[in-house]
Scaffold this active site. Structure first.
Site, PDB file in Angstrom:
ATOM      1  N   LYS A   2     -83.935  85.888  27.834  1.00 57.42           N
ATOM      2  CA  LYS A   2     -83.597  87.214  27.525  1.00 57.42           C
ATOM      3  C   LYS A   2     -84.587  88.141  28.139  1.00 57.42           C
ATOM      4  O   LYS A   2     -85.723  87.512  28.161  1.00 57.42           O
ATOM      5  CB  LYS A   2     -83.586  87.252  25.977  1.00 57.42           C
ATOM      6  CG  LYS A   2     -82.933  88.730  25.291  1.00 57.42           C
ATOM      7  CD  LYS A   2     -83.216  88.430  23.901  1.00 57.42           C
ATOM      8  CE  LYS A   2     -82.835  89.783  23.192  1.00 57.42           C
ATOM      9  NZ  LYS A   2     -82.788  89.649  21.667  1.00 57.42           N
ATOM     10  N   SER A  50     -78.356  90.883  19.575  1.00 57.54           N
ATOM     11  CA  SER A  50     -78.879  91.504  20.602  1.00 57.54           C
ATOM     12  C   SER A  50     -78.887  90.624  21.718  1.00 57.54           C
ATOM     13  O   SER A  50     -79.084  90.998  23.055  1.00 57.54           O
ATOM     14  CB  SER A  50     -80.221  92.120  20.438  1.00 57.54           C
ATOM     15  OG  SER A  50     -81.107  91.394  20.199  1.00 57.54           O
ATOM     16  N   SER A  65     -79.854  88.136  15.711  1.00 55.65           N
ATOM     17  CA  SER A  65     -79.541  88.411  17.194  1.00 55.65           C
ATOM     18  C   SER A  65     -79.353  87.189  18.134  1.00 55.65           C
ATOM     19  O   SER A  65     -79.190  86.979  19.225  1.00 55.65           O
ATOM     20  CB  SER A  65     -80.686  89.232  17.860  1.00 55.65           C
ATOM     21  OG  SER A  65     -80.456  90.500  17.359  1.00 55.65           O
TER      22      SER A  65
END
Lengths: 90, 479
Positions: free
Chosen positions: B75, B150, B174
């Site tokens: 990420k 997210s 997330s």
């Protein structure tokens, strides 16, 4: 709800230039929503400072370790080992 | 081939070189990602160099790491030295990582090959990846729908079989929510089990790094590599390394108690409720006993979360000031430099949350909001501890809906309510997993969430492993 003046104060505190009109309703709705917590009885309940049972704040000994020599590489405006900023003192 | 374990075996045996593995994956990403948009940047050159070194390492007969040959995506909030990182924000345009995150170092020590950085909601604030300042990411199951957030990019990359493993971060759901939306396995470990050193902080008492994969065994393999004490993270658990893959095989769930908060779950959509009911039947078929538990306190999860997480974020994001790194606006005074940089650099959702966080910490409101939330957080921790006296694991849906169409949720509060079933594991520091459990009538993934007591990561993974096959639909996705 939250007033335009209150938002201007918040914007100063967190250093973000913002148009209060654009956000007053959205922020107001959120603040009203989180007030739901008022109905919870927390008499005598301690604040949760460490979520993991048995955890303590661990501090290191004050001894120098590795120095990151790359930390200046991302500076937007640099003079040698100094970062240049707008004038602070008059 | 979409399992880390298989790729690793093929590399170790000499059947396939690391260079060929990386090239294959880069090619696959090249063809799929124009449609999905999971990656913000590929580290192709770096990955190919690492692959070549690894091929030589194998040729020289040297010991190979547990993830040798396996491509992994990170990420965009996990640092890799020498590589760009933006947290999907404009304020970090052209920022280059000055050091490796601990997880980056651990992956590479075990010979994993980091192949690129994935899209996310800006600064991990969001539940759809729509708040990225750079691009949209589609759900591989239906590209007009969101992959969740997210960590949407990391989830989509694994779901579309572009990589077998990726890392995300989970502060309020997330990892688990995007895993749920994309039909992948997503794991949030016990708070502190994986080091946060090198993870750009959002809510420091809530943030957890965790893996996405297409099997529980791959999650366990990744956990073996990453679950270590870290000297640089003062919240890192002092716990010995666990052999999670072996621990998966220790016993089944026969006679074990699965706690379900039935009254809290009332009122869910027909789709979610009926799939969850089917999952309960499958748990019973595996020999588990279902126990009703009281978690009515979960109703306060979202308000507590949006007080504490935003408060912590307002502090954590104050470092983005245009001085030492990232974007810097033109300004004559220091004050203006801060104010305008942050006005231009942050997106609207980030600004909103910083303002809310500043409000709940401000003089006159701190007691009523922030300190009150800290007390209710204690009640949440206690409620789960109490519930685990009656059961071994807790089960509930991961999300109140399946993946939604992009642009369909405009109202902030509705977006926040996506976190209904996920925030409390962050608030209580608990390990939790999202497992695929079927497809909706529209062909979108459904999932089951399992939550364990603090530090019982091995237990959660073992339950997940036992339920994985009984729950899941056949693999594959619509492209």
């Amino acid at each position: 709800m939250i007033s335009k003046e209150e938002i201007e104060t918040l914007a100063k505190l967190c250093h973000i230039r913002i148009d209060p009109d654009a956000i007053t309703e959205k922020l107001g709705t959120l603040i009203e929503y989180v007030k739901l917590l008022e109905e919870v009885d927390t008499e005598g309940v301690p604040e949760c400072l460490h979520v993991i049972e048995g955890a303590k704040l661990e501090l290191r000994d004050d001894e120098p370790g590795e120095v990151l020599d790359t930390f200046l590489e991302n500076a937007p405006d640099r003079v040698g080992s100094m970062i240049r900023v707008p004038q602070v003192l008059s | 081939m979409s399992l880390a374990k298989d790729i690793h075996e093929r590399f170790k045996s000499g059947e396939k070189s690391a260079s060929a593995i990386v090239e294959d994956h880069l090619q696959k990403i090249g063809s799929s990602d124009t449609k999905v948009g999971a990656f913000l940047e590929l580290f192709s050159e770096r990955a190919l160099v690492k692959a070549k070194e690894l091929d030589q390492k194998r040729k020289d007969g040297k010991k190979l790491g547990k993830l040798a040959g396996v491509p992994v995506a990170l990420k965009d909030n996990i640092l890799v030295k020498g590589q760009k990182l933006t947290c999907a924000s404009k304020i970090l345009t052209n920022y280059v990582g000055t050091h490796d995150a601990t997880v980056t170092r651990l992956l590479e020590e075990e010979d994993a090959i980091i192949i690129g950085r994935t899209n996310q909601d800006e600064f991990a604030m969001g539940s759809s990846t729509e708040y990225s300042a750079y691009q949209k990411t589609g759900n591989p199951w239906n590209l007009t729908h969101t992959p969740g957030g997210s960590s949407g990019g990391s989830a989509a990359a694994v779901s579309a079989r572009m990589v077998p493993l990726s890392l995300g971060s989970d502060t309020g759901g997330s990892i688990r929510q995007p895993a749920s939306f994309t039909g992948t396995v997503g794991y949030k470990p016990t708070y502190g089990r994986i080091s946060r050193h090198g993870l750009v902080a959002f809510g420091s008492s809530l943030d957890c790094i965790g893996p996405f994969a297409n099997s529980v065994e791959d999650i366990a393999l990744c956990m073996e590599v990453l679950a270590r004490h870290c000297h640089f993270d003062s919240t890192s658990l002092r716990k010995e390394q666990e052999h999670f893959v072996d621990l998966l095989k220790e016993g089944d769930i026969h006679g074990k108690k699965i706690g379900i908060p039935f009254s809290f779950l009332e009122g869910q959509s027909e789709q979610i409720a009926s799939n969850f009911a089917q999952s309960i039947e499958k748990m019973k078929e595996q020999g588990a006993e279902i126990v009703d538990i009281d978690l009515s306190i979960m109703k306060y999860g979202i308000p507590i979360y949006y007080i504490l997480a935003t408060a912590e974020a307002s502090t954590n994001l104050s470092r983005f000031d245009g001085i030492r790194y990232g974007m810097r606006a033109q300004a004559k005074s220091l004050e203006d430099l801060y104010d305008i940089t942050r006005e231009q650099g942050f997106g609207p959702e980030v600004k909103k949350r910083i303002l809310l966080g500043t409000f709940v910490l401000s003089s006159g409101f701190q007691d009523a909001f922030y300190r009150k939330a800290l007390k209710v957080r204690t009640l949440i921790v206690q409620a789960f501890k109490e519930a685990f006296k009656a059961c071994d694991i807790i089960a509930m849906p991961t999300t109140p809906t399946t993946s939604f169409e992009m642009g369909s949720i405009q109202d902030g509060l509705s977006m926040y309510k996506q976190d209904l079933f996920t925030v409390t594991a962050n608030l209580a520091g608990l390990p939790a997993i999202s497992l695929p459990s079927g497809l909706s009538k529209k062909g979108l993934p459904l999932s089951l969430q399992l939550i364990g007591p603090q530090q019982e990561d091995a237990r959660v993974l073992r339950f997940a492993s036992c339920l994985e096959s009984p729950l899941a639909p056949p693999p594959g996705f619509a492209s």
